[in-house]
Design a protein around this motif. Structure first.
Motif: not given
Length: 306
Positions: A135-136, A139, A159, A163
């Motif tokens: 996820r990071n 981003v 995001r 999730d």
């Protein structure tokens, strides 16, 4: 009396299992493709000699545990659990539909249990850490496009989507397990033709109908989900259960659509082709499934036919 398994067949089964595990370790998709062939060979071994079937398991399991990676050990255990469950359904004369149910949950529990074991022993990183890294990374990629006005919105939307996918990972493992077992069972039906092991009795897809309690369960889970947060343990369980039940309703709707097309004397090939857009438009098919469960259109059409 069933003939014993020769030493050559025993070593061949070990070799085939090792090849399957090696391929699965490289690519899970390729492993799923050849899974029916491996299960078919092990089924024949078990049918001839239960002793040799478990002898092969022990003969491979101990060296794999001592000298090979735990991932290989896990895949071998999953393979044997699935084979044992499928053989049980064959030997007891269970229907194909019941086999899909048992096989799906055996495969899902094996995979989920194996992943938890690998995490507990430190063989693989915790899935939560791996997810956060992914996820990071995403981003960072989006933030690198800072010149776009919608970049911030894009980050928030994806995001939340990521999730949700991670929270519902057990449910999606269950769904994937269903399709893997379905493919395996259908391939085994072809491989078991005119063999000592007879295939399962089955219903045509048009006659697949989930019990009505699925309808009640769907609405109960939906209502409860409105008052729970997916971030806590209870909310996670409800969220995963809802996804699985929703897929059951989806299959029910797809089955009824196929039944409806054939009842209207539609060409079978055309009826199957019409199922493709319904499979893509899943929300519409879920609604069809719910309506059929409420009003029982299939039962009414069958009664009118008589």
């Amino acid at each position: 009396m069933k003939p014993n398994v020769s030493l050559g067949q025993t070593f061949l089964a070990i070799l085939i299992s090792f090849v399957f595990i090696a391929i699965t370790t490289i690519s899970v998709l390729l492993g799923a493709v050849i899974l029916p062939l491996v299960v078919y060979y092990l089924l024949n071994i078990k049918h001839k000699s239960n002793y040799h079937f478990w002898l092969i398991f022990i003969s491979f399991l101990l060296p794999a545990f001592l000298f090979l990676s735990p991932v290989i050990w896990m895949w071998f255990v999953v393979l044997y659990i699935l084979t044992a469950v499928i053989y049980h359904t064959l030997s007891k004369g269970f229907s194909q539909e019941l086999t899909l149910f048992y096989g799906t949950f055996a495969l899902m529990l094996s995979v989920v249990g194996g992943l938890n074991l690998l995490q507990m022993t430190g063989v693989i990183n915790p899935l939560a850490d791996t997810y956060m890294d992914v996820r990071n990374w995403y981003v960072e990629q989006v933030e690198g496009m800072g010149a776009l006005n919608f970049a911030a919105l894009d980050i928030d939307v994806f995001r939340m989507a990521l999730d949700q996918l991670f929270i519902q990972l057990p449910a999606f493992i269950t769904i994937i397990s269903f399709f893997v077992v379905l493919y395996t069972v259908l391939m085994l039906r072809l491989l078991l033709q005119n063999k000592e092991l007879k295939p399962w009795p089955y219903l045509s897809f048009k006659d697949w109908a989930f019990p009505r309690f699925i309808l009640y369960l769907f609405f109960i889970l939906y209502i409860v989900s409105l008052f729970t947060s997916p971030e806590d343990t209870f909310g996670t369980i409800i969220s995963n259960a809802y996804v699985v039940v929703e897929w059951a309703v989806f299959l029910h709707g797809l089955s009824f659509a196929y039944f409806f097309f054939l009842e209207k004397n539609m060409n079978k090939v055309l009826a199957i082709l019409l199922l493709i857009p319904l499979a893509i438009l899943r929300p519409l098919t879920v609604i069809i499934g719910l309506l059929e469960m409420v009003f029982r259109f299939r039962l009414s059409m069958k009664l009118k036919r008589k």
